[in-house]
Enzyme design. Structure first.
Site, PDB file in Angstrom:
ATOM      1  N   LEU A  75       0.792  -1.161  -0.082  1.00 14.90           N
ATOM      2  CA  LEU A  75       0.102   0.028   0.082  1.00 14.90           C
ATOM      3  C   LEU A  75       0.801   1.247  -0.115  1.00 14.90           C
ATOM      4  O   LEU A  75       0.331   2.404  -0.223  1.00 14.90           O
ATOM      5  CB  LEU A  75      -0.886   0.259   1.268  1.00 14.90           C
ATOM      6  CG  LEU A  75      -2.021  -1.079   1.105  1.00 14.90           C
ATOM      7  CD1 LEU A  75      -3.020  -1.028   2.341  1.00 14.90           C
ATOM      8  CD2 LEU A  75      -3.018  -0.914   0.113  1.00 14.90           C
ATOM      9  N   ASP A  91       0.222  -9.612  -4.434  1.00 14.36           N
ATOM     10  CA  ASP A  91       1.518  -8.872  -4.503  1.00 14.36           C
ATOM     11  C   ASP A  91       1.271  -7.425  -5.312  1.00 14.36           C
ATOM     12  O   ASP A  91       2.256  -7.119  -6.089  1.00 14.36           O
ATOM     13  CB  ASP A  91       2.423  -9.787  -5.058  1.00 14.36           C
ATOM     14  CG  ASP A  91       4.196  -9.170  -4.659  1.00 14.36           C
ATOM     15  OD1 ASP A  91       4.074  -8.262  -3.883  1.00 14.36           O
ATOM     16  OD2 ASP A  91       5.128  -9.691  -5.349  1.00 14.36           O
TER      17      ASP A  91
HETATM   18  O1  DOR Z   1       7.826  -7.201  -7.716  1.00 12.20           O
HETATM   19  C1  DOR Z   1       7.927  -6.941  -6.611  1.00 12.20           C
HETATM   20  N1  DOR Z   1       7.608  -5.900  -6.111  1.00 12.20           N
HETATM   21  N2  DOR Z   1       8.390  -7.928  -5.808  1.00 12.20           N
HETATM   22  C2  DOR Z   1       8.680  -7.708  -4.399  1.00 12.20           C
HETATM   23  O2  DOR Z   1       9.184  -8.494  -3.782  1.00 12.20           O
HETATM   24  C3  DOR Z   1       8.404  -6.302  -3.774  1.00 12.20           C
HETATM   25  C4  DOR Z   1       7.327  -5.672  -4.534  1.00 12.20           C
HETATM   26  C5  DOR Z   1       7.454  -4.077  -4.268  1.00 12.20           C
HETATM   27  O3  DOR Z   1       7.535  -3.573  -3.206  1.00 12.20           O
HETATM   28  O4  DOR Z   1       7.076  -3.311  -5.176  1.00 12.20           O
HETATM   29 ZN    ZN Z   2       8.397 -10.594  -2.315  1.00 15.41          ZN
HETATM   30 ZN    ZN Z   3       5.464  -8.290  -2.457  1.00 13.47          ZN
END
Ligand code: DOR
Ligand code: ZN
Ligand code: ZN
Length: 408
Positions: free
Chosen positions: A21, A277
């Site tokens: 977020l 994610d």
């Molecule tokens: O692609 C990703 N973005 N992998 C992660 O582990 C962190 C996340 C991010 O916080 O943007």
């Molecule tokens: Zn991750």
């Molecule tokens: Zn993540």
């Protein structure tokens, strides 16, 4: 108020165990307000806000702030995730007990955006987790194998001249963490499984490994759960030909064989649930060249449709199964009592109404998220969220977010 639900599917509100977020620290990419709106539109009634904010959510004051802000916005239950370590890539175990006992009642702890590669720290976190009844979620990536890596290691990366990201960078850490969880009696949750090899590691952890004696007090066995993202179910590294950074994500998009293994594992329960994610990024962090772009993709508003496309329309899951992987299982894994189960008589409902026959075309610019980095841009996807209800009140209806002020 009467709702005509003819032809619609009603499921318990979705629970996302993995959402970024960006508040505090990167409110130009997403805020608790805009991310909550995106979640409501996607059919979610609970989201777990990841700890890699700035500052990192490694203390009770910060997690309480995130929790309180989520309550103020009121569109979705925002459950802050606490960082296992102090600070970014910190070396000390954070105040897990303080966060668990805070008003935010933290039930999931995770890495702070960088894998907890120190096995001693991970072991202590797992030991602590079982004492607290909390889950340790881990971004599985052996950093010594991913130095400079830009895309899944394979033909595609070689062709594009991008340094490869080996599958074993993920698999080796997952295997290690499964061993640590089993031997300590700890509670491990494997984030965003992306390879067929990791699926095999999880099968081994649930079978032969679980049959070995645990070394925890009283022989208490460890427990391992796992999630998969919508993008790893649908997309492959074939998309990388254009060098469009919207396809850059960590872990990287893999091969078709990997997507098929992930789908099968989600269908047969080796992977417990879907987690987005959701990783919003500001334009300057995505509208740049591949090497400089940040990894991550939006996910909250497209998750259901991608699950229907990859799991329902392929015959791997029915709607009962969608409820299991999007609502029931994730709620159960973290112990959310009022989510992810059938509604009792007289109880204010948290649910989502879905039009299973609808199709829609994804437009990042139309998303409620502040960011627009959706990899599904322009794709026509099946199934649409018609309405989301949080404890008896509509939070989204017909593509519009409904705030308290609208419904009073
Ligand atoms: O692609 C990703 N973005 N992998 C992660 O582990 C962190 C996340 C991010 O916080 O943007
Ligand atoms: Zn991750
Ligand atoms: Zn993540």
């Amino acid at each position: 108020e009467v709702v005509d639900a003819t032809g619609l599917v009603a499921l318990p509100g979705f629970v996302d165990l993995h959402t970024h977020l960006r508040e505090p620290g990167r409110e130009d990419a997403e805020t608790i307000d805009t991310g909550s709106a995106s979640a409501a539109l996607g059919g979610y009634t609970a989201v777990f806000a990841m700890a890699n904010t700035d500052p990192v959510a490694d203390n009770a004051v910060l997690v309480e702030h995130v929790w309180r802000r989520g309550r103020e916005v009121g569109l979705v239950d925002v459950h802050p995730v606490g960082a296992v370590t102090v600070g970014l890539a910190g070396e000390r175990l954070a105040e897990l007990g303080g966060m668990a006992r805070s008003a935010a009642r933290v039930r999931m702890f995770s890495d702070d955006g960088v894998c907890v590669d120190d096995p001693l720290l991970m072991r202590r976190a797992l030991e602590y987790s079982s004492a607290l009844g909390a889950v340790i979620a881990q971004h599985a990536e052996e950093p010594r194998l991913t130095v400079g890596a830009q895309a899944h290691e394979g033909e595609r990366a070689a062709l594009l001249g991008l340094a490869g990201w080996p599958a074993a960078a993920e698999e080796s850490i997952v295997a290690r963490d499964c061993l640590l969880a089993h031997r300590t009696g700890g509670r491990l949750h494997v984030c965003h499984v992306s390879t067929a090899g990791t699926v095999e590691v999880l099968r081994w952890a649930a079978g032969p490994l679980a049959a070995l004696p645990s070394q925890a007090p009283g022989g208490r066995p460890g427990r391992v759960s796992a999630e998969v993202t919508p993008h790893h179910l649908l997309l492959t590294d074939e998309r990388l030909t254009t060098y469009d950074p919207v396809n850059k994500v960590n872990p990287p998009l893999r091969t078709e064989a990997d997507t098929l293994a992930l789908r099968a594992a989600l269908a047969d329960g080796v992977i417990d649930c879907v987690a987005t994610d959701h990783a919003p990024h500001a334009p300057q962090d995505k509208d740049c060249e591949w090497a400089a772009a940040r990894p991550g993709m939006l996910g909250l508003e497209t998750a259901l449709s991608v699950v229907v496309e990859t799991m329902v329309n392929t015959g791997l899951l029915d709607w009962r199964g969608v409820a299991r992987v999007m609502s029931e299982r994730p709620a159960e894994l973290v112990g959310l009592p009022d989510h992810g189960r059938p509604i009792a008589v007289g109880e204010p409902a948290s649910l989502v109404l879905i039009d299973p026959a609808a199709h829609w075309t994804v437009r990042g610019a139309e998303s409620a998220s502040l960011a627009d980095n959706t990899p599904f841009e322009g794709m026509r996807l099946p199934a649409r969220v018609v309405a989301t209800m949080l404890r008896g009140r509509f939070t989204a209806r017909d593509g519009k977010v409904l705030r308290w002020i609208d419904s009073c």
